[in-house]
Design a protein around this motif. Structure first.
Motif, mmCIF file in Angstrom:
data_model
loop_
_atom_site.group_PDB
_atom_site.id
_atom_site.type_symbol
_atom_site.label_atom_id
_atom_site.label_comp_id
_atom_site.label_asym_id
_atom_site.label_seq_id
_atom_site.Cartn_x
_atom_site.Cartn_y
_atom_site.Cartn_z
ATOM 1 N N GLN A 222 1.290 -1.365 0.331
ATOM 2 C CA GLN A 222 -0.346 0.002 0.398
ATOM 3 C C GLN A 222 1.106 1.211 0.403
ATOM 4 N N TYR A 223 1.870 1.261 0.885
ATOM 5 C CA TYR A 223 3.033 2.300 0.846
ATOM 6 C C TYR A 223 3.226 2.794 -0.380
ATOM 7 N N ILE A 224 3.918 1.785 -1.232
ATOM 8 C CA ILE A 224 4.458 1.360 -1.980
ATOM 9 C C ILE A 224 3.750 2.703 -3.210
ATOM 10 N N CYS A 225 2.614 1.616 -3.403
ATOM 11 C CA CYS A 225 1.369 2.037 -4.687
ATOM 12 C C CYS A 225 1.193 3.762 -4.104
ATOM 13 N N GLU A 226 0.723 4.382 -2.723
ATOM 14 C CA GLU A 226 0.818 5.604 -2.679
ATOM 15 C C GLU A 226 1.772 6.363 -2.866
ATOM 16 N N ARG A 227 3.245 5.907 -2.726
ATOM 17 C CA ARG A 227 4.462 6.572 -2.656
ATOM 18 C C ARG A 227 4.317 7.031 -4.485
ATOM 19 N N GLU A 228 4.304 6.354 -5.132
ATOM 20 C CA GLU A 228 4.397 5.960 -6.530
ATOM 21 C C GLU A 228 3.283 6.658 -6.735
ATOM 22 N N LEU A 229 2.097 7.022 -6.373
ATOM 23 C CA LEU A 229 1.176 7.369 -7.518
ATOM 24 C C LEU A 229 1.615 9.313 -7.325
ATOM 25 N N ASP A 230 1.326 9.387 -5.680
ATOM 26 C CA ASP A 230 1.850 10.879 -5.572
ATOM 27 C C ASP A 230 3.140 11.178 -6.350
ATOM 28 N N ASP B 228 8.961 -2.571 -7.202
ATOM 29 C CA ASP B 228 9.401 -2.962 -5.714
ATOM 30 C C ASP B 228 8.678 -3.815 -5.079
ATOM 31 N N VAL B 229 7.366 -4.088 -5.856
ATOM 32 C CA VAL B 229 6.315 -5.006 -5.385
ATOM 33 C C VAL B 229 6.896 -6.404 -5.506
ATOM 34 N N LEU B 230 7.605 -6.160 -6.534
ATOM 35 C CA LEU B 230 7.691 -7.892 -6.455
ATOM 36 C C LEU B 230 9.023 -8.407 -6.180
ATOM 37 N N ILE B 231 9.589 -7.660 -5.770
ATOM 38 C CA ILE B 231 11.015 -7.882 -4.900
ATOM 39 C C ILE B 231 10.563 -8.133 -3.593
ATOM 40 N N TYR B 232 9.647 -7.256 -2.594
ATOM 41 C CA TYR B 232 9.306 -6.969 -1.970
ATOM 42 C C TYR B 232 8.816 -8.609 -1.592
ATOM 43 N N LEU B 233 7.953 -9.163 -2.610
ATOM 44 C CA LEU B 233 7.212 -10.736 -3.046
ATOM 45 C C LEU B 233 7.835 -11.866 -2.789
ATOM 46 N N ASN B 234 9.148 -11.466 -2.781
ATOM 47 C CA ASN B 234 9.979 -12.445 -3.455
ATOM 48 C C ASN B 234 9.628 -13.203 -4.380
ATOM 49 N N ALA B 235 8.876 -12.428 -6.213
ATOM 50 C CA ALA B 235 8.819 -13.512 -7.176
ATOM 51 C C ALA B 235 9.700 -13.727 -7.493
ATOM 52 N N PRO B 236 10.009 -14.790 -7.877
ATOM 53 C CA PRO B 236 10.779 -15.376 -8.997
ATOM 54 C C PRO B 236 11.285 -14.305 -10.960
ATOM 55 N N SER B 237 12.709 -14.297 -10.126
ATOM 56 C CA SER B 237 12.926 -12.965 -11.343
ATOM 57 C C SER B 237 14.178 -13.905 -12.406
#
Lengths: 129, 609
Positions: free
Chosen positions: B229-237, B557-566
């Motif tokens: 949520q914070y990442i979304c709000e920060r980037e949207l701002d 940022d979210v994908l790293i946070y979610l540990n999504a395979p890269s």
């Protein structure tokens, strides 16, 4: 003479009985009053402890809220950037190191080399949640 | 003789006196008995009531409202005891002076306060649930007739974060908006009461004749992740600041479960001070405000065509024209392409003419039916109040142009929650999940209700979904959504640029747009679907140049946070390093595998996959 003596003994017995009754009644009365006093005293103590507990609960809630406020990500990011001079990792400086499953062919070797049991290996190979 | 007479007279007088005394005593006793009778028999109930009132006091115990947590147990809304200020006007000698001193701290006109302090009431509220620092300052003033009562106040420690979703509770601790209102029945708890006995000094003695403890409200655990949520709000701002847009929203959803991970609405509002904002600003536009989605709707038109097999991905659908005529109605294209474009490329380049042609292949009935199946024109039943069902008119209300307009995402109103729910079904192999924001209701440490993911229906086949993923990946890899591409991840998505209606002319504006991007990543195993909508950005307002970069910044940022395979990450075998019987695999300084590990077959410290 004996009649007088008998009357006198009766009177003494009667007075003694009365005294016992009076003492017993007084004992009951004092016990009752003492109980009441104790109840009131314990009541005061309970009330004091209840207030103390409420105060601790209130303080605990305040501290939890303070923790929640202080751990706001906006605040942390601001402190990291402004006060600590931290910056976002540049391209290439971030390496994601990921746990992978042990290849099937290596299970035997690992079992032998590290003396891992089958259960431990199974745990090791558990898929990521 | 005289003596006898005298004695008789005295005797007579004595008798009279005795009689008089007896009468007086009798009257006195009668009066006493009458009074006793009056008090004990006649006034018994009333006097008992007064006595009880003097010795006992019934206090209502306000329940503690339940706490709201994010999915990782971080506090989002909690109750705190704060001070309220009251006055006993009869005890105030100089109300003018008291009002002036109070107004210094309370930010209220002294005349208003003075009026309250001069009231003929026994008790008046001066200010309720005030800041603890202000309360301390007022206490230091030691004002006569001014007292303090502790009351429970709702507090939102993360301030603006998630304000629109959580909503707020009023002074009486009743939920008035958002989750606070929707789940008020669970959050509010039950009042208790205690009958307190008071001694001569007014101190309370406990326990007394009655005590019913208050029942704390249930706690609510949201599906929202505060970090996302914070990442979304920060980037949207940042995006709104950069483009000077009117407003914007971002919503993140787990396509496999329907869990809402983030819900950002800008401009935001701080629920701690909700009264400072206009009621319109409290509204959660993600569920309540339909808008014309523009080209993001082409995803569903294309999915429908593939599902009904009226077109194939490689089939040409665009032949270099810049407009298309639908029974005399002209629809222009923004794609300036001389050659042919296949079905796949129509979506990749977001060709209007191509999309209209796909829509016409389907026909209005099938197009309508598929859009309905994707959930447009009906509520998603998300657990948030105030949801709108959007606008999808019946085909009998369509004009000649409608089939073309609808294929382009015009003449249809969708809410962001509808759009992301429908799009998530493409990411989820064709299965549509019911979106939800509350995952658990807890009673202390016990889970009272657990909400599980709910499949709504299958909207397209797995084959169609897989083909759409390939097409949507091409949008980001060389198409209109290039700016959403993320290194190390494959992204599938679609841009949207919708003209807004000019309120003066009633026609589509050439100046105001709604720019959007909707996408998911990693494309092969989606962890999150994100919808970014920026309303009225300055400039051309293309979704690909305004909203796609926002998607990229968030998803990175979210994908790293979610540990999504890269695809470009270092993959190593990690064995629990705290275990003593297992050798440490990696030297923390060199980053190399230890010798024993090299011996086990990892020749180069790091093994790439």
């Amino acid at each position: 003479m004996s009649l007088f003596k008998k009357n006198s003994e009766d009177n003494i017995n009667s007075a003694f009985q009365t005294l016992i009754i009076v003492v017993m009644l007084m004992f009951v009365f004092i016990t009752y009053v003492w109980q009441r006093v104790m109840i009131v005293e314990v009541g005061y103590n309970i009330e004091r402890l209840r207030k103390e507990k409420a105060e601790f609960s209130r303080r605990n809630a305040e501290l939890l809220t303070e923790v929640a406020s202080l751990s706001s990500l906006k605040r942390i990011e601001k402190i990291a950037a402004a006060d600590l001079g931290m910056k976002r990792p540049e391209k290439g400086s971030l390496i994601v190191v990921r746990e992978i499953r042990l290849p099937q062919v290596m299970i035997g070797e690992a079992e032998k080399d590290y003396k891992l049991t089958k259960t431990e290996l199974k745990g090791l190979n558990k898929p990521r949640s | 003789m005289d003596d006898r007479k005298t004695a008789e007279r005295f005797s007579k007088q004595a008798k009279v006196r005795i009689l008089l005394l007896a009468i007086i005593i009798a009257v006195g006793l009668s009066a006493g008995v009458s009074r006793l009778f009056y008090l004990q028999a006649i006034k018994n109930n009333d006097l008992s009531r007064i006595a009880v009132r003097q010795h006992q006091k019934t206090v209502v115990l306000e329940p503690l409202r339940g706490t709201i947590y994010d999915r990782k147990g971080r506090i989002l809304a909690v109750n705190l005891d704060v001070e309220s200020v009251y006055a006993v006007p009869s005890e105030i000698e100089n109300s003018h002076e008291a009002a002036k001193r109070l107004s210094r701290f309370l930010n209220e006109d002294w005349r208003v306060l003075e009026k309250k302090l001069k009231s003929d009431k026994g008790f008046v509220w001066i200010a309720r649930k005030i800041d603890p620092n202000i309360a301390a300052k007022i206490k230091n003033e030691n004002l006569e007739g001014i007292g303090f009562i502790k009351e429970s106040k709702r507090f939102y420690p993360k301030k603006e974060l998630l304000g629109h979703l959580i909503g707020f509770a009023g002074l009486d601790n009743k939920g008035l908006s958002g989750i606070e209102a929707r789940y008020n029945e669970f959050l509010k708890g039950e009042e208790g009461f205690v009958v307190l006995e008071r001694d001569a000094r007014g101190a309370h003695i406990f326990p007394s004749s009655g005590y019913t403890p208050p029942v704390k409200g249930k706690d609510i655990v949201l599906t929202i992740d505060e970090s996302i949520q914070y990442i979304c709000e920060r980037e949207l701002d940042k995006a709104i600041q950069k483009t000077h847009a009117k407003r914007g929203i971002v919503i993140g959803m787990d396509p496999k479960t329907g869990e809402i991970l983030a819900m950002a609405v800008k401009p935001s509002f701080n629920p701690n001070e909700f009264i400072k904002y206009a009621p319109g600003e409290w509204r959660n536009r993600i569920v309540s405000d339909p808008y014309e989605p523009g080209s993001t709707l082409k995803v569903f038109v294309a999915s429908a065509a593939l599902e009904d097999k009226v077109a194939t991905p490689s089939e040409p659908m665009f032949f270099g024209e810049d407009k298309i005529d639908i029974d005399g109605e002209i629809i222009h294209d923004t794609v300036k392409e001389k050659g042919r474009l296949s079905f796949r490329d129509v979506i990749k380049r977001s060709s209007n003419v191509g999309a209209v042609r796909i829509g016409m292949r389907l026909g209005k009935e099938r197009l309508y039916s598929h859009l309905k199946s994707f959930g447009f024109g009906e509520m998603t039943d998300i657990d948030i109040s105030g949801e709108s069902k959007g606008i999808l008119r019946q085909t009998r209300e369509w004009s000649k142009r409608s089939i073309g307009s609808v294929s382009l995402g015009q003449e249809i109103g969708v809410t962001p929650i509808q759009l992301i729910t429908a799009f998530s079904s493409v990411a989820n192999n064709g299965w549509m999940m019911k979106p939800y924001v509350v995952s658990e209701i807890r009673d202390e440490d016990r889970i009272e209700k657990k909400v599980y993911p709910e499949i709504k229906k299958r909207v397209i086949s797995a084959e169609t979904a897989a083909e759409m993923t390939r097409i949507l990946t091409s949008v980001v890899e060389g198409g209109t959504g290039e700016k959403a591409a993320i290194e190390g991840y494959r992204v599938a998505g679609k841009t949207g640029t919708a003209q807004k209606i000019d309120s003066k002319t009633g026609l589509y504006s050439d100046k105001y747009f709604v720019s959007s991007f909707i996408g998911y990543a990693p494309a092969e195993d989606p962890q999150i679907v994100l919808l970014v909508v920026i309303d009225s950005p300055e400039g051309a307002g293309w979704g690909g140049s305004v909203a796609a970069p926002v998607f990229k910044s968030i998803a990175e940022d979210v994908l790293i946070y979610l540990n999504a395979p890269s695809t470009n990450e270092e993959r190593v075998l990690m064995v629990n390093p705290v275990r003593k019987d297992v050798p440490s695999e990696i030297d923390p300084l060199t980053g190399q595998f230890s010798q024993s590990f090299i011996a086990a077959g990892f020749s180069n410290g790091v093994k790439r996959e």
